[in-house]
Each structure stands twice: as C-alpha cells, then as structure tokens.
Design a protein around this motif. Structure first.
Motif, short mmCIF file in Angstrom:
data_model
loop_
_atom_site.label_atom_id
_atom_site.label_comp_id
_atom_site.label_asym_id
_atom_site.label_seq_id
_atom_site.Cartn_x
_atom_site.Cartn_y
_atom_site.Cartn_z
N ALA A 544 0.87 -1.17 0.00
CA ALA A 544 0.00 0.00 0.00
C ALA A 544 0.91 1.22 0.00
O ALA A 544 1.89 1.27 0.74
N VAL A 545 0.59 2.17 -0.87
CA VAL A 545 1.47 3.33 -1.02
C VAL A 545 0.69 4.61 -0.72
O VAL A 545 -0.40 4.81 -1.26
N VAL A 546 1.24 5.44 0.14
CA VAL A 546 0.57 6.70 0.48
C VAL A 546 1.56 7.85 0.46
O VAL A 546 2.78 7.64 0.47
N GLY A 547 1.04 9.06 0.46
CA GLY A 547 1.88 10.25 0.51
C GLY A 547 1.93 10.79 1.93
O GLY A 547 0.93 10.76 2.63
N ARG A 610 -5.95 2.81 3.17
CA ARG A 610 -4.81 3.71 2.98
C ARG A 610 -4.88 4.92 3.90
O ARG A 610 -3.88 5.46 4.31
N ARG A 611 -6.13 5.29 4.19
CA ARG A 611 -6.33 6.46 5.05
C ARG A 611 -5.58 6.31 6.38
O ARG A 611 -4.96 7.25 6.87
N LEU A 612 -5.62 5.10 6.93
CA LEU A 612 -4.95 4.87 8.21
C LEU A 612 -3.44 5.01 8.07
O LEU A 612 -2.77 5.59 8.92
N MET A 613 -2.93 4.48 6.98
CA MET A 613 -1.48 4.56 6.79
C MET A 613 -1.04 6.00 6.55
O MET A 613 0.01 6.43 6.99
N ARG A 614 -1.91 6.73 5.86
CA ARG A 614 -1.61 8.15 5.64
C ARG A 614 -1.56 8.87 6.98
O ARG A 614 -0.69 9.70 7.23
N GLU A 615 -2.46 8.49 7.84
CA GLU A 615 -2.52 9.11 9.16
C GLU A 615 -1.26 8.77 9.97
O GLU A 615 -0.70 9.62 10.65
N ILE A 616 -0.84 7.52 9.85
CA ILE A 616 0.34 7.10 10.60
C ILE A 616 1.58 7.85 10.14
O ILE A 616 2.34 8.36 10.95
N VAL A 617 1.76 7.96 8.83
CA VAL A 617 2.98 8.65 8.37
C VAL A 617 2.87 10.17 8.55
O VAL A 617 3.86 10.88 8.50
N THR A 618 1.66 10.66 8.76
CA THR A 618 1.49 12.10 8.95
C THR A 618 1.56 12.48 10.43
O THR A 618 2.31 13.37 10.81
N THR A 619 0.78 11.78 11.24
CA THR A 619 0.71 12.17 12.66
C THR A 619 1.39 11.16 13.56
O THR A 619 1.56 11.39 14.75
N HIS A 620 1.74 10.02 12.98
CA HIS A 620 2.35 8.92 13.73
C HIS A 620 1.44 8.36 14.80
O HIS A 620 1.88 7.81 15.80
N LYS A 621 0.16 8.53 14.62
CA LYS A 621 -0.79 7.79 15.45
C LYS A 621 -2.10 7.66 14.68
O LYS A 621 -2.30 8.34 13.66
N VAL A 622 -2.96 6.81 15.15
CA VAL A 622 -4.24 6.64 14.46
C VAL A 622 -5.36 7.16 15.33
O VAL A 622 -5.58 6.68 16.43
N VAL A 634 -3.12 -4.75 13.86
CA VAL A 634 -2.30 -4.27 12.76
C VAL A 634 -2.02 -2.78 12.92
O VAL A 634 -0.91 -2.29 12.74
N VAL A 635 -3.06 -2.05 13.30
CA VAL A 635 -2.91 -0.60 13.45
C VAL A 635 -2.00 -0.29 14.63
O VAL A 635 -1.15 0.59 14.57
N VAL A 636 -2.17 -1.05 15.69
CA VAL A 636 -1.31 -0.84 16.86
C VAL A 636 0.13 -1.03 16.44
O VAL A 636 1.00 -0.20 16.71
N GLN A 637 0.37 -2.10 15.70
CA GLN A 637 1.74 -2.35 15.26
C GLN A 637 2.25 -1.22 14.37
O GLN A 637 3.35 -0.73 14.55
N LEU A 638 1.41 -0.80 13.45
CA LEU A 638 1.81 0.27 12.55
C LEU A 638 2.08 1.55 13.31
O LEU A 638 3.06 2.24 13.05
N SER A 639 1.23 1.88 14.27
CA SER A 639 1.42 3.16 14.93
C SER A 639 2.61 3.09 15.89
O SER A 639 3.32 4.06 16.06
N GLN A 640 2.84 1.90 16.49
CA GLN A 640 4.04 1.79 17.32
C GLN A 640 5.28 1.95 16.47
O GLN A 640 6.22 2.64 16.83
N GLN A 641 5.23 1.32 15.31
CA GLN A 641 6.36 1.43 14.40
C GLN A 641 6.59 2.89 14.04
O GLN A 641 7.71 3.36 14.01
N GLY A 642 5.49 3.60 13.83
CA GLY A 642 5.59 5.02 13.52
C GLY A 642 6.32 5.76 14.62
O GLY A 642 7.23 6.55 14.35
N LYS A 643 5.95 5.48 15.87
CA LYS A 643 6.57 6.17 17.00
C LYS A 643 8.05 5.85 17.09
O LYS A 643 8.88 6.71 17.29
#
Ligand code: WTA
Length: 657
Positions: A544-547, A610-622, A634-643
């Motif tokens: 999944a690719v986001v900006g 994708r919206r969630l991933m966009r949020e993670i790379v933008t705000t680093h949380k969901v 999955v989201v928890v993992q993604l947002s932890q990874q973001g942090k």
C-alpha cells in the motif's frame, strides 16, 4: 491558512501593466460576469485572437456531454499559430527561444529560425511517410529541438505525446504501446547535475517490445557514440540536411487531437489525456495574456519540463502563440551551484519567472546568500504552479526574490484543464499567501458538498460546472474511463479530484487531492501504480502506497509492504524494491521510505485502508474511525512502528499544507 495578511498588487506594477490586463477588481468582476452570462460569446472573442484558416460555425457543441466540441467546423494549425503568424510582423527577428545548456552552452532562435527548423523537420518526417493522424512520442531533453519536434508534429497533424525524460524505459514502453506510436523523437543524451542521461539507450531498451514504431529520429545533443539501428534510426541532422524550408501547415479541424499527455490516475495504468487544437490553443493564449500580463519586451521563463502539461502550455503553445521570448534551460536548478536559476535570471534579464513551490522551498533551505548575490532587478512578475504553496514559502518568494515589487500568481490547474483556471490577475487581485485566489473569467468553478450541492463558503470538492475550451476531450481510447473518472461523481459537473476551502472573501484555498494521487515535488504520481509495480516483485505479498507531508517536496512516497513468507525484511530488500520501482517507473517514483509490516490494515470486506497509513505517516498515530477495521492489532503495530521511527530518525511530523 491562518495567514490573514492581504497583499494588494504593487502600485507600480498596476500602473505599468500591459493594456490587455485587468487593473482592478472591478475590471475582473466585469470580465467574470460577462463570461458567465454569455460564455460562448466570451470564448468566441478569445478564439478570434488566433489565426483560423476557416472560421467555426458553432462555438460549442455540448449535445453529448461530457464530450464537448469547441469551435465546430473551424480549421487552424497550432504550429502556424505559434510561428507563421509572427513572420509577417516585426517579430520575425525577435528571439523566440533563448536556450542555455547545463554546461553553459547558449543558443538563440528567432521566430524565423524556429520556423525553418520546424518546416525542415516536418518535411523530413513527411518523406518518411509520416502524416496526419500518425502518433509520435517525444522523449527529449530541454533543448529547443524539443519544441521544434512538438511544432513539427502539430504542423502535419500528428498528435504527439511527450514523455518526461525522467521516466524509465519501461514507463516509456507502456506509453508508446498505448499510443501505438509510429515514430519516436529523442536525443543521444542530455545533462543533469553534470551526469549524462542516456535517452537513446532507454529508447532502445523500450523498443525491444514496441511493434508499432518504425522510425526513431535522434537529435545529437552531446555527440555520444550510440547504436543506430539501420533503417529504423535516423540522425536528425542527416534527415533534415538539404530539406526544403517551406512546409505548408496542414489546416486541421478544431477538434483534431493536438496531443496526448499521460498522467497518473487512481489505477495502475496512466491515463492518456487528450487535448485538441482550437479550444486548447484558445485557452493557452488567453490565459497567457491575462495571467502573465505579457508584454512584447518580456523574457518569459517557465521552469517546467516539456514532459509535463506546464511545459506544453507555458513553455511552448501559450507563449509562442503570444509571440513571447521564452527562456529554456536544460539542467538542474542547483548545478553547478545553488544559484544557477538566479544566475540565469541575471544573465538573460528574465522578467517573468514561473516555477514550483518545491523549487522555492529548496531555495529557502540553501540560504539567502545565493539569490542575494545576483542581480534580480529585471524580474517583474513571479508565479507558482503544481501544488499548494505554504504561506512561509510565499513570503520568502515575495521578499527575497521579488523584493516586494513583484506580484505572485499562485496558479491552480491540471493536465486535464489545459490551462490555468484559478489565479490572481496580477495587476488587479489582492493576494493572500497560500490562496490561488479566484477563478479566471470563463471558468464556472463551484465547490460542492458530498451530495453535489453547490456551497458558497467552507470546505468542499472542487468542480467545474460548465465546459471550457481547453478541457480534455477524453482519455485516449477510453471514453468510459473518462466519464467514470471525471463526470460520474457529480452528474453534469467535471470533478477535479481536489478539495478546497472558500473563505469569507470568496478566495479559494486548494488543500490537495482527494484521491490516491501523490504530489511529489509537484509531479503527479499514482500510489496505486507504485503498488502494482511492488506486488509484481518476487519478494512482495501486498503493498500500500501513500503520501506523507515533506518539508521540501510537499509530499513524499511511503510504501507499506508485506513480504512473502520466505523473505525477511532487511535493508537489502528495501533497496532492491526501491530500485525495482525506479526501473519500472523512473527515479521520480523512488519511495522516501519502505515500511515492512506484518499485515496491512483492511476493512472487513478486504479493502486496504490507505487512510490509516496516511494518518500514521502524517501524525504517527491513528485517531480516525477504525470500526470497520478487520484486525485492530495491525494498526497498533503500525502506529508503534511510527513512534519508533520517529524516535530513531527524528522524523518530522505535521507539515503544513
Ligand atoms: C495540484 C499541474 C494547489 C492539484 C498544472 C491539481 C495545485 C494537480 C496547484 C494537478 C496550486 C496544481 N495550488 N494545488 N496552485 N496547482 N495543483 O496535472 O492537486 O500535474 O489537481 O497539473 O496539482 O497536477 P498536474
């Protein structure tokens, strides 16, 4: 957006504005109202500024929306409108193109010289059997011959498709095959940051699998030894040597396709945006005059590459139809030093400068000493295009480059619109940093809510309620996708894909795309296209690719990837995937970061969120609604990874828009 300062157009500028320019908001309102009450009459007046071989008998045929026909029954030629019509005036010896190579080479072509070159190339192509209706691909560096190639094709009625030199052989191949092009115009090589870009080599690679191509015409830019395939490949110079300099421009139907330009959409396949002749040229010429306050003595520099729509409308068709002197520069803005652009402005006394917010942000980072060390006093008008400009960058442009003397036109438009749609009129419109201000006359721009109801104020989707001459006519060989993509969301309206806010004063603030198109350095890249490239790689299971916001580029590409069971995440795999994307699309699609994840967040119906991933790379949380999410872990993992990434990399979140 919080920027409340209003900048009236500099008084001196308004006093000296070209006679055709609006000088006050009252002028603008008058023009806008006249166009709105009688749009066909208004556009017919603009079309009459061109040279027609036969006049139209109907201004607009809108009997089968969304398929518009403008200036029905009229015939003209775009190349004749850009060159021939100046030859009977004093402009015949005016500089049409001032060119500087990255290696400081210089050339000047007058309108007469440009005419000779175009006529010779057109005759040479004719001798190869190329004619009206046959499609050409132009894969060339920023040299005058790129414009010559476009104009020679237009002269014969051969629709061209320019492919940006930064696209890979693979991307070039896709476009050649979609267009079923018969001829490719290219160069041996070009210079970019001192390195040679081997264009012809990419063409050779692409042509291994392009059965429609019969001829390749190669302009010798650097004189490199390259392979020339007998019978197929011709040196430009040999082909045009001794050829007649007289070549009648073909009178073409107003709706004859002038070019196809591929742009990224929301699927893996690029869209071939089709522009035709009469309407497009009308929009190009009219906007050139209104927006740039063009005067005979101007030196006009639009820094866009001819591979993008800005390079079509404001390097070639608009300015040449207006008889302007156009500056063209081959290379990078920071080569050999970060002041190359300022040096060029000083040397050629550039008066109108049109560039991208990304370029401006990069200049800011390099420091004020670079522009301050050059004489920029020739500048009188500055412009930006391609992405929202943040107020801080606007202010810097205004002070450091324009010295508070030059209006700044923030121009909003799209490949599909053909020309500028929203912009200040420089001698009339008070500017607000970050706002493209108001729609141009003749542009029935409306904001709508999610039900398609027009709204006066606040946030909405940007739509256009009436056809305009420069609008795309269809997507190449895909009428259905054309209807679906632009006209199905809000029946009767063209949907731009953008979201915007209209403030108390009626000023528009374009926020950005409402779809999966990513704007990297102002270039349109499709997230979905990169995803399809990624999943075609042997290591990848899903992607999944986001900006994500980026300080300089506006947006940067982030790819979330799950790997196949036997593959372990590593830097080596990340590099491999990155290189794979560059090979398949081009360096412009290289991701900022590849994030390896165990699974992608999906809705219960299996759609990737994708919206969630966009949020993670933008705000680093969901923070958004995740109730439809299948697996919350999955989201928890993604947002932890973001942090963690935030801590490790010190990455910055929450950029401006
Ligand atoms: C964006 C470029 C904010 C917008 C000419 C649009 C802008 C897309 C502006 C088209 C601007 C262009 N302010 N956003 N002044 N200009 N855009 O087709 O999202 O490459 O839909 O055409 O760029 O990009 P395209």
């Amino acid at each position: 957006m919080n920027e409340t300062t209003v900048f009236p157009p500099p008084k001196h500028f308004t006093e000296q504005a070209a006679s055709a320019s609006a000088r006050s908001m009252a002028d603008y309102e008058r023009m806008y109202a006249a166009a709105a009450s009688e749009p066909e009459r208004f556009w017919a007046e603009q079309a009459a500024q061109l040279d027609w071989s036969a006049k139209w008998n109907k201004v607009l045929d809108w009997s089968k929306p969304p398929f518009a026909k403008w200036f029905v029954g009229g015939t003209l030629n775009a190349s004749a409108n850009c060159i021939d019509r100046h030859l009977s005036t004093w402009r015949r010896n005016k500089a049409a193109i001032l060119w500087e190579g990255e290696n400081f080479e210089q050339r000047t072509l007058t309108y007469q010289e440009l005419h000779r070159k175009v006529a010779k190339l057109a005759n040479a192509m004719k001798a190869l059997g190329l004619k009206k209706g046959v499609r050409s691909i132009i894969y060339m560096p920023m040299v005058p011959e790129a414009a010559v190639a476009m104009l020679a094709c237009a002269r014969l009625g051969m629709p061209h498709s320019v492919v940006f030199g930064g696209f890979s052989a693979e991307a070039l191949k896709t476009r050649i095959n979609d267009l079923e092009a018969t001829v490719v115009l290219t160069a041996d090589a070009s210079l970019r940051r001192g390195k040679e870009v081997l264009l012809k080599q990419n063409v050779d690679e692409a042509l291994k699998d392009c059965p429609s191509v019969q001829h390749v015409i190669v302009y010798k830019r650097l004189g490199r030894m390259i392979e020339m395939k007998q019978g197929r490949d011709h040196w430009w110079d040999d082909l045009t040597f001794g050829v007649s300099e007289v070549c009648q421009a073909e009178p073409l139907d107003s709706e004859h396709p002038l070019y196809v330009l591929y742009t990224s959409g929301t699927t893996g396949k690029p869209k071939g945006v089709v522009h035709t002749t009469g309407g497009y040229m009308t929009q190009a010429l009219a906007t050139m005059k209104w927006v740039f306050d063009l005067k005979e003595e101007d030196v006009f520099w639009c820094t866009a590459d001819i591979g993008w729509v800005t390079g079509h409308t404001y390097v070639v068709y608009g300015p040449l139809a207006a008889g302007a002197t156009v500056l063209m520069y081959e290379g990078a803005p920071d080569w050999p030093k970060p002041d190359r652009f300022w040096r060029i402005i000083e040397k050629y006394r550039v008066s109108i400068f049109y560039t991208s917010p990304t370029a401006i942000r990069a200049f800011i980072r390099q420091g004020d000493d670079w522009p301050n060390g050059r004489d920029l006093s020739s500048l009188r008008l500055l412009g930006t295009v391609g992405e929202p400009i943040n107020p801080a960058a606007w202010q810097w442009y205004w002070k450091t480059i324009g010295k508070e003397r030059c209006p700044i036109i923030d121009t909003w438009w799209q490949t599909e619109t053909g020309g500028i749609m929203i912009s200040p009129l420089p001698a009339a419109t008070p500017m607000k940093p970050g706002s493209a201000t108001k729609p141009l006359p003749g542009v029935a721009l409306e904001l709508v809510d999610e039900h398609g109801k027009a709204i006066d104020k606040g946030k909405g989707f940007l739509t256009i309620a009436r056809p305009w001459p420069g609008m795309l006519r269809t997507l190449y060989k895909d009428d259905e996708r054309f209807e679906q993509n632009y006209w199905s969301q809000y029946p009767g309206r063209y949907f731009t894909g953008d979201t915007a806010v209209r403030d108390e004063d009626g000023y528009l603030w374009v926020l950005g795309r409402n779809d999966d198109v990513i704007k990297v350095s102002g270039h349109r890249i499709s997230g979905v296209e990169i995803e399809s490239v990624l999943v075609a790689n042997k290591n990848v299971a899903e992607a999944a690719v986001v900006g994500a916001p980026h300080d300089i580029k506006g947006e940067a590409i982030h790819a979330f990837v799950t790997l196949k069971a036997n593959v372990q995440p590593s830097d080596a795999v990340a590099h491999e995937l990155s290189d794979w994307i560059v090979k398949e699309i081009g360096a412009l699609a290289r991701p900022e970061r590849i994030h390896f994840v165990a699974a992608l967040p999906k809705t219960r119906s299996g759609k990737i969120m994708r919206r969630l991933m966009r949020e993670i790379v933008t705000t680093h949380k969901v923070a958004g609604d995740t109730s439809t999410l299948e697996d919350y872990s999955v989201v928890v993992q993604l947002s932890q990874q973001g942090k963690e990434e935030d801590e490790i990399l010190g990455a910055k979140a929450g950029n401006k828009k």
